[in-house]
Design a protein around this motif. Structure first.
Motif, PDB file in Angstrom:
ATOM      1  N   GLU A 170       0.713  -1.191   0.003  1.00 28.23           N
ATOM      2  CA  GLU A 170      -0.035   0.042   0.058  1.00 28.23           C
ATOM      3  C   GLU A 170       0.763   1.194  -0.115  1.00 28.23           C
ATOM      4  OE1 GLU A 170      -2.668  -0.242   3.330  1.00 28.23           O
ATOM      5  OE2 GLU A 170      -3.671  -2.106   2.513  1.00 28.23           O
ATOM      6  N   THR A 171       1.988   1.297   0.721  1.00 30.46           N
ATOM      7  CA  THR A 171       2.854   2.361   0.948  1.00 30.46           C
ATOM      8  C   THR A 171       3.486   2.690  -0.441  1.00 30.46           C
ATOM      9  OG1 THR A 171       3.135   1.960   3.416  1.00 30.46           O
ATOM     10  CG2 THR A 171       4.352   3.644   2.457  1.00 30.46           C
ATOM     11  N   LEU A 172       3.897   1.512  -0.969  1.00 31.93           N
ATOM     12  CA  LEU A 172       4.567   1.545  -2.325  1.00 31.93           C
ATOM     13  C   LEU A 172       3.781   2.206  -3.465  1.00 31.93           C
ATOM     14  CD1 LEU A 172       7.137   0.608  -3.319  1.00 31.93           C
ATOM     15  CD2 LEU A 172       6.332  -1.955  -3.561  1.00 31.93           C
ATOM     16  N   ALA A 173       2.395   1.666  -3.365  1.00 33.51           N
ATOM     17  CA  ALA A 173       1.327   2.368  -4.204  1.00 33.51           C
ATOM     18  C   ALA A 173       1.250   3.884  -4.070  1.00 33.51           C
ATOM     19  CB  ALA A 173       0.103   1.476  -4.219  1.00 33.51           C
ATOM     20  N   ALA A 174       1.094   4.073  -2.968  1.00 34.14           N
ATOM     21  CA  ALA A 174       0.690   5.719  -2.807  1.00 34.14           C
ATOM     22  C   ALA A 174       2.202   6.460  -2.942  1.00 34.14           C
ATOM     23  CB  ALA A 174       0.312   5.724  -1.379  1.00 34.14           C
ATOM     24  N   ASP A 175       2.970   5.847  -2.468  1.00 33.54           N
ATOM     25  CA  ASP A 175       4.586   6.487  -2.483  1.00 33.54           C
ATOM     26  C   ASP A 175       4.288   8.014  -2.063  1.00 33.54           C
ATOM     27  OD1 ASP A 175       7.297   6.720  -3.043  1.00 33.54           O
ATOM     28  OD2 ASP A 175       7.156   6.988  -5.148  1.00 33.54           O
ATOM     29  N   PRO A 176       4.344   8.149  -0.669  1.00 39.53           N
ATOM     30  CA  PRO A 176       3.926   9.572  -0.428  1.00 39.53           C
ATOM     31  C   PRO A 176       5.115  10.476  -0.502  1.00 39.53           C
ATOM     32  CG  PRO A 176       3.914   7.944   1.517  1.00 39.53           C
ATOM     33  CD  PRO A 176       3.976   7.241   0.200  1.00 39.53           C
ATOM     34  N   VAL A 177       6.126   9.938  -0.199  1.00 41.74           N
ATOM     35  CA  VAL A 177       7.422  10.721  -0.362  1.00 41.74           C
ATOM     36  C   VAL A 177       8.197  10.753  -1.379  1.00 41.74           C
ATOM     37  CG1 VAL A 177       7.271  11.595   2.208  1.00 41.74           C
ATOM     38  CG2 VAL A 177       8.383   9.696   1.572  1.00 41.74           C
ATOM     39  N   HIS A 178       7.771  10.075  -2.738  1.00 42.98           N
ATOM     40  CA  HIS A 178       8.509   9.929  -3.550  1.00 42.98           C
ATOM     41  C   HIS A 178       9.784   9.106  -3.313  1.00 42.98           C
ATOM     42  CE1 HIS A 178       5.109  12.293  -5.084  1.00 42.98           C
ATOM     43  NE2 HIS A 178       5.738  13.240  -4.174  1.00 42.98           N
ATOM     44  N   ARG A 179       9.909   7.778  -2.474  1.00 41.47           N
ATOM     45  CA  ARG A 179      11.176   7.496  -2.393  1.00 41.47           C
ATOM     46  C   ARG A 179      11.453   6.055  -3.015  1.00 41.47           C
ATOM     47  NH1 ARG A 179      12.275   8.729   4.219  1.00 41.47           N
ATOM     48  NH2 ARG A 179      13.235  10.682   3.988  1.00 41.47           N
ATOM     49  N   ALA A 180      10.305   5.580  -3.620  1.00 43.07           N
ATOM     50  CA  ALA A 180      10.101   4.281  -4.139  1.00 43.07           C
ATOM     51  C   ALA A 180      11.114   4.107  -5.221  1.00 43.07           C
ATOM     52  CB  ALA A 180       8.784   4.066  -4.689  1.00 43.07           C
ATOM     53  N   ALA A 181      11.408   5.120  -6.091  1.00 43.93           N
ATOM     54  CA  ALA A 181      12.273   4.706  -7.334  1.00 43.93           C
ATOM     55  C   ALA A 181      13.633   4.410  -6.740  1.00 43.93           C
ATOM     56  CB  ALA A 181      12.249   6.094  -8.115  1.00 43.93           C
ATOM     57  N   GLY A 182      14.084   4.973  -5.887  1.00 44.02           N
ATOM     58  CA  GLY A 182      15.524   5.002  -5.244  1.00 44.02           C
ATOM     59  C   GLY A 182      15.739   3.784  -4.617  1.00 44.02           C
ATOM     60  N   VAL A 183      14.760   2.765  -4.320  1.00 42.97           N
ATOM     61  CA  VAL A 183      15.028   1.555  -3.562  1.00 42.97           C
ATOM     62  C   VAL A 183      14.627   0.361  -4.348  1.00 42.97           C
ATOM     63  CG1 VAL A 183      15.118   2.701  -1.285  1.00 42.97           C
ATOM     64  CG2 VAL A 183      12.746   2.155  -2.062  1.00 42.97           C
ATOM     65  N   GLN A 184      14.784   0.247  -5.627  1.00 39.37           N
ATOM     66  CA  GLN A 184      14.107  -0.931  -6.359  1.00 39.37           C
ATOM     67  C   GLN A 184      14.626  -2.084  -5.690  1.00 39.37           C
ATOM     68  OE1 GLN A 184      11.198  -1.058  -8.248  1.00 39.37           O
ATOM     69  NE2 GLN A 184      10.985   1.123  -7.173  1.00 39.37           N
ATOM     70  N   ARG A 185      16.011  -2.091  -5.604  1.00 41.00           N
ATOM     71  CA  ARG A 185      16.635  -3.092  -5.248  1.00 41.00           C
ATOM     72  C   ARG A 185      16.136  -3.839  -3.852  1.00 41.00           C
ATOM     73  NH1 ARG A 185      22.051  -3.786  -4.147  1.00 41.00           N
ATOM     74  NH2 ARG A 185      22.227  -1.510  -3.685  1.00 41.00           N
ATOM     75  N   GLU A 186      16.159  -2.832  -3.126  1.00 38.82           N
ATOM     76  CA  GLU A 186      15.570  -3.320  -1.817  1.00 38.82           C
ATOM     77  C   GLU A 186      14.208  -3.719  -1.818  1.00 38.82           C
ATOM     78  OE1 GLU A 186      17.204  -0.480  -2.454  1.00 38.82           O
ATOM     79  OE2 GLU A 186      18.960  -0.622  -1.142  1.00 38.82           O
TER      80      GLU A 186
END
Ligand code: ADP
Ligand code: GN1
Ligand code: MG
Length: 355
Positions: A158-174
């Motif tokens: 859910e947090t990934l889908a909302a990505d509220p602070v736009h940090r998802a793109a930087g942690v794809q490996r994790e």
């Protein structure tokens, strides 16, 4: 804060107040008074604990129950009542405070010797045994689904889908690392639902720094931080202790080459826990390595989720703190995978020796 201090029935007048300990959740202060009395004052974190009154009911009942079953009064937490006889103080900003007697001892963030870690295993194992007959259904589930790893993955998604602070793109490996282990991550939850593992009253937050050791004898004195005591699986407690205390580096180590599982410490803790908790079933014992791995994976998911969510849950000291924590947990999971055969062998050997 000052009002909170004066709300409680304490001995003497407060003379010093300092921020204390390394907990990630509550705001903890140590208070000294002019008579030499020492107390711990805590502001309860209401982002984490939505119902502080029920929380205090849980903790109050469990500490009262434990107090009747231990001989040394320092072995159980003791809450100070407020001047109007409650065990918490609600201030005008809506903050809840509580006060404990300070237990004179020390907490460690990493074991300094095998014996320190062994002592913590005895403390958490004993805690579990002492609560074996506690009526679990009278406890509030203070954080619902706390160790439901499957649910933790849902929150991550859910947090990934909302990505509220736009940090998802930087942690794809994790993200890829944890998602590729999602099926295995649900193992304990599936076993719990299928009734394959007994439901017990568990501590649920068994980090080494939640045990107090005696200054003179270095024996474990008291289990702290009872906020998450709830019905659960013994493997949550065992697994969380291994993840934190049998690791070769701290939770926020930046140099990942330093992070791994110390098999010697894993053996020491397994031995202490089995000795202190003889009621463990064969199935619980067989699943101990899985408990350690899943709790570590779960924390990787939780730290990563909080990073993606803008660091709202865990206390952080810098912007990447939760990400660093997530990475150490992932490294530890990977190392456990490499050492999987050894972990299983050790559990079998210790089980044979202690039972
Ligand atoms: P958190 O939920 O934030 O981890 P804790 O209840 O674990 O809060 O308290 C943080 C730290 O404060 C503990 O790790 C321990 O060092 C110290 N502490 C808490 N309660 C006591 C106590 N009664 N006596 C001595 N030290 C305590
Ligand atoms: C928190 O409260 P503390 O610092 O002992 C957290 C645990 C995590 C741990 C990770 C209520 O423990 O679940 O495992 O941080 N407590 C809560 O360090 O979420
Ligand atoms: Mg704590």
């Amino acid at each position: 804060m000052e009002k909170a201090v004066y709300a409680f029935q304490i001995e003497g007048s407060p003379v010093t107040c300092e921020v204390f300990g390394h907990g990630h959740i509550n705001h903890t202060l140590r208070i000294r008074t002019d008579t030499g009395a020492v107390y711990i004052l805590q502001k309860i974190n209401q982002y984490v604990f939505k119902d502080p009154v029920r929380l205090m009911e849980n903790v109050g009942s469990v500490t009262a129950y434990l107090r009747e079953r231990v001989s040394d009064p320092r072995s159980s937490l003791h809450f100070m009542p407020t001047k109007d006889g409650k065990f918490y103080y609600l201030d005008e900003n809506g903050e809840y405070w509580r006060m404990y007697d300070f237990v004179r001892g020390f907490c460690l963030d990493a074991p300094e010797s095998d014996e320190d870690f062994y002592q913590s295993a005895l403390a958490f194992g004993r805690f579990q045994e002492l609560l074996a007959d506690y009526p679990a259904d009278t406890l509030y589930e203070i954080i619902p689904e706390f160790h439901n790893t499957t649910h933790r993955y849902q929150l991550l998604r859910e947090t990934l889908a909302a990505d509220p602070v736009h940090r998802a793109a930087g942690v794809q490996r994790e993200i890829e690392f944890v998602l590729s282990r999602e099926q295995e991550g649900g193992t304990l939850q599936r076993m719990r639902e299928a009734g394959e593992l007994p439901l017990r009253v568990t501590h649920n937050d068994t980090k080494l720094n939640n045990v107090l050791l005696d200054k003179e004898t270095r024996k474990s004195l008291c289990v702290l931080d009872l906020d998450t005591v709830m019905p659960g699986l013994s493997l949550y407690d065992f697994g969380d202790s291994i993840r934190f205390g049998a690791a070769t580096a701290g939770e926020d180590e930046k140099d990942l080459s330093k992070m791994g599982l110390d098999l010697h410490l894993f053996r020491i803790y397994t031995k202490g826990y089995m000795e202190a908790c003889p009621s463990l079933t064969q199935r619980e014992i067989e699943m101990m390595p899985m408990g350690a791995k899943i709790l570590t994976l779960e924390l990787a998911v939780r730290f990563l989720t909080d990073y993606l969510d803008g660091d709202r849950y865990f206390k952080t000291s810098y912007p990447e703190h939760n990400l660093d924590r997530a990475r150490t947990q992932m490294k530890l999971v990977a190392d456990m995978e490499d050492k999987w055969a050894d972990m299983n062998r050790i559990v079998a050997e210790v089980s044979q020796q202690t039972r």
